[in-house]
Design a protein around this motif. Structure first.
Motif, PDB file in Angstrom:
ATOM      1  N   ARG A   1       0.811  -1.215   0.000  1.00  0.00           N
ATOM      2  CA  ARG A   1       0.000   0.000   0.000  1.00  0.00           C
ATOM      3  C   ARG A   1       0.845   1.266   0.000  1.00  0.00           C
ATOM      4  N   GLY A   2       1.955   1.249   0.733  1.00  0.00           N
ATOM      5  CA  GLY A   2       2.730   2.464   0.897  1.00  0.00           C
ATOM      6  C   GLY A   2       3.817   2.678  -0.123  1.00  0.00           C
ATOM      7  N   ALA A   3       4.387   1.588  -0.647  1.00  0.00           N
ATOM      8  CA  ALA A   3       5.514   1.713  -1.573  1.00  0.00           C
ATOM      9  C   ALA A   3       5.220   1.148  -2.961  1.00  0.00           C
ATOM     10  N   GLY A   4       4.003   0.621  -3.145  1.00  0.00           N
ATOM     11  CA  GLY A   4       3.640   0.113  -4.464  1.00  0.00           C
ATOM     12  C   GLY A   4       4.313  -1.174  -4.867  1.00  0.00           C
ATOM     13  N   VAL A   5       4.830  -1.950  -3.900  1.00  0.00           N
ATOM     14  CA  VAL A   5       5.484  -3.222  -4.210  1.00  0.00           C
ATOM     15  C   VAL A   5       4.416  -4.249  -4.586  1.00  0.00           C
TER      16      VAL A   5
END
Length: 442
Positions: free
Chosen positions: A275-279
């Motif tokens: 959610r936070g880094a788009g991994v």
């Protein structure tokens, strides 16, 4: 008397006639380019150049480096394509240029091979990891195995030594690791109670710090990340069978919490990076798994029963024997993991066999397979041992098109053959490294 210059107008002639070229005839303007091409064999050189260019672009295929600008070369397509066994597995991958590029899907033209991916498997020398490595290499990928050999064994992967598509690194995932890869299968963690209780602090560090390191690697190189979680996140469940939406009933301060809560935290980290880094992440919750290459004395019920029956020892049943488990063969699990990685759904997904057995029923199946005269011995139950465990796999069926194929009575003899060879050295039964069927299971 001064001289005087006199201008003589008659000495100079005014130019009455100005130059004008001959008018261009219409037909000449049309044929002039053709006349130019025909002179000095220019047309021949043009035709030869066209032929060379056509030959070059026809014979030499366009390719992209597997590590373009430090990024991966390809990305998996949607799971809308059918999944086949390793013998016929042909999945299409699209060129991927730069970090964070997206995939569009598509099939490979008949007669062309898919370009292999560069994949790291942490815990790849373990029970499940080694079978996963077999499948990945068989389909043409380059695989890097990362293992500290706490529970993994070199014998599980040594049949790949000398293969240019195989690399083995002795490394603990608690320490950072720099690689350039397309996919990360994160299996590293002791998975049996005997092993993860041996050093509980190390176990939770592996689940938390090790997962952080692998997620950081996935973020840096743009790799897709798959976490092998466990059915232990459900604890001693109050819901039966367990669905992925169930939040669990876990003791956070119990003797098993280093593993249970460690995996729950690993899932939290995985989703936060997503959610936070788009991994790109995938989460699998693995239920009890058995098969060749299991650790013989790892304390799990199937390996315990098989080893005890082979050694002519009593089968030890803890508690009243009415607690239930669901057992899947390792090749079914590997297929589920690969489908999850290649699909477009994050998860979590339950990967297990919904066939439910009590401990007494499992002991009877082992008796039928190995020794009908084997005795059963009852012992006090262990702390925080779940009473029921059965997966609801309807989500995996619907979204991954996956369900287990190997029943307990068909898979158990293959495990027995491997254990018999490793315990007694009976090479006629076939070795662990030679077992074709495919480090983390609950």
């Amino acid at each position: 008397m001064g001289s005087e210059l006199i201008y003589r107008g008659h000495d100079s002639q005014l130019a009455t006639d100005s130059y004008s070229p001959k008018p261009i005839k219409p037909w000449f303007a049309v044929t002039q380019p053709i006349r130019y091409m025909l002179r000095e064999q220019r047309l021949v050189f043009v035709l030869v150049g066209i032929a060379i260019a056509t030959l070059f672009f026809t014979v030499i295929p366009t390719s992209y480096p597997a590590s373009y600008g430090g990024a991966r070369g390809h990305v998996a397509i949607s799971d809308s394509l059918s999944y086949y066994p390793v013998e016929t597995y042909q999945r299409a991958y699209n060129p991927r240029v730069g970090f964070g590029a997206v995939n569009s899907g598509g099939k490979i033209p008949l007669g062309l091979k898919r370009k292999g991916l560069r994949i790291v498997v942490t815990g790849g020398a373990g029970f499940v990891g080694s079978h996963l490595v077999d499948r990945l290499i068989a389909r043409g990928d380059s695989v890097i195995v990362v293992d500290n050999f706490f529970t993994g064994r070199k014998e599980n992967v040594m049949h790949h030594f000398g293969n240019p598509n195989f690399e083995l690194i002795r490394h603990d995932v608690v320490e950072p690791l720099l690689l350039e890869v397309d996919q990360i299968y994160h299996l590293a963690c002791p998975a049996s109670p005997v092993h993860y209780k041996f050093n509980p602090v190390k176990t939770i560090k592996t689940n938390v710090v090790g997962t952080l390191n692998m997620l950081g690697l996935a973020k840096r190189v743009g790799a897709r990340f798959l976490l092998t979680s466990t059915s232990e996140v459900y604890g001693d469940p109050l819901q039966h069978p367990q669905k992925e939406t169930y939040w669990g009933n876990v003791n956070p301060i119990g003797v098993r919490s280093c593993y249970d809560e460690g995996k729950r935290t690993a899932e939290t980290l995985t989703m936060d990076y997503h959610r936070g880094a788009g991994v790109e992440v995938r989460i699998a919750r693995i239920f009890n798994t058995y098969g060749p290459r299991m650790c013989i004395d790892d304390g799990r019920v199937v390996s315990n029963f098989v080893a005890q029956a082979l050694r002519k020892e009593p089968l030890t049943v803890y508690g009243d024997g009415k607690q239930t488990r669901s057992f899947q063969f390792v090749s079914d699990l590997v297929e589920g993991l690969m489908r999850l990685m290649e699909g477009e759904h994050v998860g979590p997904f339950n990967l297990g066999n919904p066939g439910e057995f009590t401990m007494l029923e499992l002991a009877q199946v082992v008796q039928e397979t190995i020794d009908p005269n084997a005795k059963i011995e009852f012992r006090p139950n262990t702390e925080d041992d779940p009473h029921k465990r059965k997966p609801d796999i309807s989500r995996a069926k619907e979204l991954l098109g996956w369900e287990p194929k190997v029943s307990l009575r068909k898979g158990l003899p293959k495990m027995v053959k491997d254990f018999r060879q490793r315990i007694f050295g009976d090479h006629k039964e076939g070795g662990a490294g030679a077992t074709p069927d495919t480090t983390s299971s609950a």
